[in-house]
Every structure is written in structure tokens, then in C-alpha cells.
Scaffold this motif. Structure first.
Motif, PDB file in Angstrom:
ATOM      1  N   VAL A 195       1.731  -4.532  -5.921  1.00 37.05           N
ATOM      2  CA  VAL A 195       1.312  -4.823  -7.298  1.00 37.05           C
ATOM      3  C   VAL A 195      -0.212  -4.720  -7.392  1.00 37.05           C
ATOM      4  O   VAL A 195      -0.756  -4.172  -8.358  1.00 37.05           O
ATOM      5  N   GLU A 196      -0.891  -5.240  -6.387  1.00 40.04           N
ATOM      6  CA  GLU A 196      -2.358  -5.160  -6.371  1.00 40.04           C
ATOM      7  C   GLU A 196      -2.811  -3.703  -6.358  1.00 40.04           C
ATOM      8  O   GLU A 196      -3.804  -3.347  -7.000  1.00 40.04           O
ATOM      9  N   GLY A 197      -2.087  -2.856  -5.637  1.00 39.73           N
ATOM     10  CA  GLY A 197      -2.455  -1.447  -5.543  1.00 39.73           C
ATOM     11  C   GLY A 197      -2.368  -0.732  -6.881  1.00 39.73           C
ATOM     12  O   GLY A 197      -3.306  -0.028  -7.278  1.00 39.73           O
ATOM     13  N   VAL A 198      -1.264  -0.912  -7.617  1.00 39.29           N
ATOM     14  CA  VAL A 198      -1.141  -0.237  -8.912  1.00 39.29           C
ATOM     15  C   VAL A 198      -2.071  -0.864  -9.941  1.00 39.29           C
ATOM     16  O   VAL A 198      -2.537  -0.194 -10.867  1.00 39.29           O
ATOM     17  N   HIS A 199      -2.362  -2.152  -9.777  1.00 35.66           N
ATOM     18  CA  HIS A 199      -3.330  -2.810 -10.671  1.00 35.66           C
ATOM     19  C   HIS A 199      -4.715  -2.187 -10.499  1.00 35.66           C
ATOM     20  O   HIS A 199      -5.423  -1.948 -11.487  1.00 35.66           O
ATOM     21  N   ARG A 200      -5.084  -1.892  -9.257  1.00 37.60           N
ATOM     22  CA  ARG A 200      -6.371  -1.228  -9.005  1.00 37.60           C
ATOM     23  C   ARG A 200      -6.388   0.177  -9.605  1.00 37.60           C
ATOM     24  O   ARG A 200      -7.417   0.633 -10.119  1.00 37.60           O
ATOM     25  N   PHE A 201      -5.255   0.867  -9.528  1.00 34.49           N
ATOM     26  CA  PHE A 201      -5.164   2.198 -10.128  1.00 34.49           C
ATOM     27  C   PHE A 201      -5.403   2.129 -11.636  1.00 34.49           C
ATOM     28  O   PHE A 201      -6.188   2.918 -12.191  1.00 34.49           O
ATOM     29  N   LEU A 202      -4.749   1.201 -12.313  1.00 37.52           N
ATOM     30  CA  LEU A 202      -4.933   1.060 -13.758  1.00 37.52           C
ATOM     31  C   LEU A 202      -6.373   0.679 -14.091  1.00 37.52           C
ATOM     32  O   LEU A 202      -6.934   1.131 -15.100  1.00 37.52           O
TER      33      LEU A 202
END
Length: 323
Positions: free
Chosen positions: A133-140
Motif C-alpha cells: 500500500v505504501e508503494g502505490v501511495h508513493r506512486f500516486l
């Protein structure tokens, strides 16, 4: 599903709907399991023993006590000890339930939505991992910064016409996202959008027209953030009135922009790669040899030697045999 079909058939018999079935296609999603649980097995004396040993008892471990090694996990304090790692169905009794409200509060609804689609193929069982979740949050966040900018790094948005490189990157993304979304391979569609953003961060400037199309690609996956960025892109271009992106057509693909006009041709001398040359697609053998012999690393290997044979596969490889 049964109730939906039952009531739809009632409505069909009553003449209220025109189709006999409520759905054209059924897709069964894979289950999302709780996070990995780690354990070792100990005997009555407290010694670590292999799993399956008679009278052995499982002893739970915290995630910070283990580390990955090879295809499994081992103890940090003693890497010779293999650790059993299993994921189980979420249940209150195991205490491994992930409350989506907590994820939304910490990362936003779009991050949760995006992560669930990025976990893996839709129909397969997947294991929850909060770091994902942290990874896709960083992408956004990267997408947002690219368009909005930040205090110390202003946005690189421009109204300039996009370059061929930028158009190629955009339309490659449109092609991939369109195909993968149609086939419900959402994880690979998201990966294609990540590749596009990585490329966009290397540009000196980002044409507004390119990012508008990208935001439309992102919208089905992160609708709330995409809607905000859509309005920002229009306000900065001077548009006073704008409709929601929900009413915008899907970006059109131009296949002609994806056609490669040149290729990087590996050059071998006696079977060993000594360099690469960029040649027009469909380049002839004579032209390729002429360009290759001008490369210093190739010329050095050929110096004072006779060309015995030339092996040439158009657009693939050039091998010069000398002796």
C-alpha cells in the motif's frame, strides 16, 4: 449473485428489463489472505526442530525476527534456522483482519483501490502486504507532484507541443493500459502507468496535453485523485468551465507513433560483442558493416586481420569473423 439473478428474472417476466440475465460475464475474484505469519517448531527441550517432528510445538515469530533468504525465510539471529511462513484467510480469531477504513484513513481510498488491483492477477489468491500500500501511495504522490509541483520544486508543465519521444511514451502507455484493462489484467496496466511516470520525470518539461491523456488513463484506477488533477490541468491552461473527466472519451491510440524507425544492432567480432550501432530499420549488410568498422572498439579487434565471413541478420545482429 443468486438474489441478483432472481430479481432480474422477475423484472424480465414483468417486462421491465429487456435481458433475461443481469450479467454478461461472471469473473470470480481470488481471495485476499491476511499477512504472512512466521513460526518455528521447537521440541520439549526448546530446541528448534524441523516441521512435522512428533510432539513439536509451533512458536510464533514477529516479522522483525526473520529475513528472506533464497525462496524462503530464516531467523535473523541464526540464518541456519529455516522459518515457516504461511498466509491464512482473514478472520477475527486469528487477528489478521485488515480494516479497509484504517487503510483509507492512512493512505486514501485511491491508494487502497490501486493496491488491490496491483497485488496480482484478478482471479488468483493473493497475500496482503501493508508495505505494498505504501508503494502505490508513493506512486500516486509522484504523479501528483509531477502535475501540481511542490514548494521547492515547481511543476514542469508547459503548453508546448510534445516531442516524438514524449508522444511515443504516451501512446505506448495508452496501448498497454487499454489492452490490459480490457482483459482485466489490472496489475500490468498499473505497471505500464508506473513506467510512463518514470519516463516523464526524466523530461525537461511535461506538455499539458500529454498529462491530460495520462490522467484519463489513471481515472478508472484512482478516480478521486485523477479528478482533482484533471481540474488543475484545466485551470492552469485558462479553462474557466470544465466538465468532469467522467464525461471525457478514452484517449485515442495512434499506432504510427509506435513504429520504430531505427534499431540498435549488436556488433560481434568472432562471436563476441564489441559494440552497438544505431542503424535505420531494414538496413542492408553492406551499410551495417561500413558503420560497424567505424566503431573504435570493433576496428581495434579487426586491425591487421582479414574478414573471413560476415553473418548478418537484418535488424537483429552483425557478426564479423576475422582471422
Amino acid at each position: 449473485l443468486l438474489y441478483a439473478r432472481f430479481w432480474h428474472k422477475v423484472l424480465f417476466d414483468a417486462g421491465a428489463v429487456s435481458t433475461e440475465e443481469p450479467f454478461q460475464k461472471l469473473v470470480s475474484q481470488g481471495m485476499i489472505l491476511g499477512g504472512l505469519e512466521y513460526s518455528v517448531y521447537v521440541d520439549q527441550d526448546g530446541n528448534v526442530v524441523p516441521e512435522g517432528t512428533p510432539d513439536a510445538v509451533a512458536q510464533s515469530l514477529a516479522a522483525d525476527q526473520v529475513e528472506p533468504k533464497g525462496g524462503g525465510y530464516v531467523l535473523k539471529s541464526d540464518p541456519s534456522v529455516a522459518v515457516t511462513a504461511r498466509a491464512h484467510k482473514m478472520s477475527k480469531s486469528r487477528g489478521n483482519v485488515v480494516n479497509p477504513d484504517d487503510v483509507v484513513y492512512g493512505y486514501g481510498a485511491d491508494s487502497l483501490r490501486l493496491y488491490e488491483m496491483f497485488m496480482g492477477p484478478l482471479r488468483e489468491t493473493k497475500v496482503w502486504n501493508s508495505k505494498g500500500v505504501e508503494g502505490v501511495h508513493r506512486f500516486l504522490a509522484r504523479v501528483y507532484r509531477l502535475i501540481i509541483g511542490q514548494a521547492d520544486t515547481p511543476s514542469t508543465l508547459t503548453d508546448d507541443e510534445p516531442t516524438k519521444e514524449q508522444l511515443k511514451a504516451l501512446h505506448s502507455c495508452i496501448k498497454k493500459v487499454s489492452e490490459e484493462t480490457e482483459e482485466m489484467r489490472f496489475n500490468t496496466a498499473i505497471a505500464a502507468m508506473m513506467e510512463f511516470i518514470n519516463a516523464a520525470y526524466k523530461w525537461d518539461s511535461c506538455p499539458r496535453s500529454v498529462l491530460k491523456d495520462f490522467v484519463l488513463l489513471l481515472a478508472p484506477y484512482a478516480p478521486h485523485l485523477a479528478e482533482e488533477m484533471w481540474h488543475v490541468l484545466h485551470k492552469r491552461s485558462g479553462d474557466v468551465e470544465m466538465a468532469s473527466l467522467a464525461y471525457e472519451p478514452w484517449p485515442a491510440l495512434d499506432e504510427s507513433l509506435l513504429v520504430e524507425s531505427s534499431v540498435n544492432l549488436p556488433v560481434q567480432v568472432n562471436g563476441k560483442v564489441r559494440g552497438k550501432i544505431e542503424v535505420p530499420k531494414g538496413c542492408s549488410q553492406d551499410d551495417a558493416v561500413e558503420l560497424a568498422t567505424a566503431v573504435p572498439s570493433v576496428a581495434k579487434q579487426m586491425d591487421g586481420k582479414d574478414v573471413k565471413k560476415v553473418i548478418f541478420v537484418q535488424d537483429k545482429i552483425l557478426n564479423i569473423v576475422v582471422g
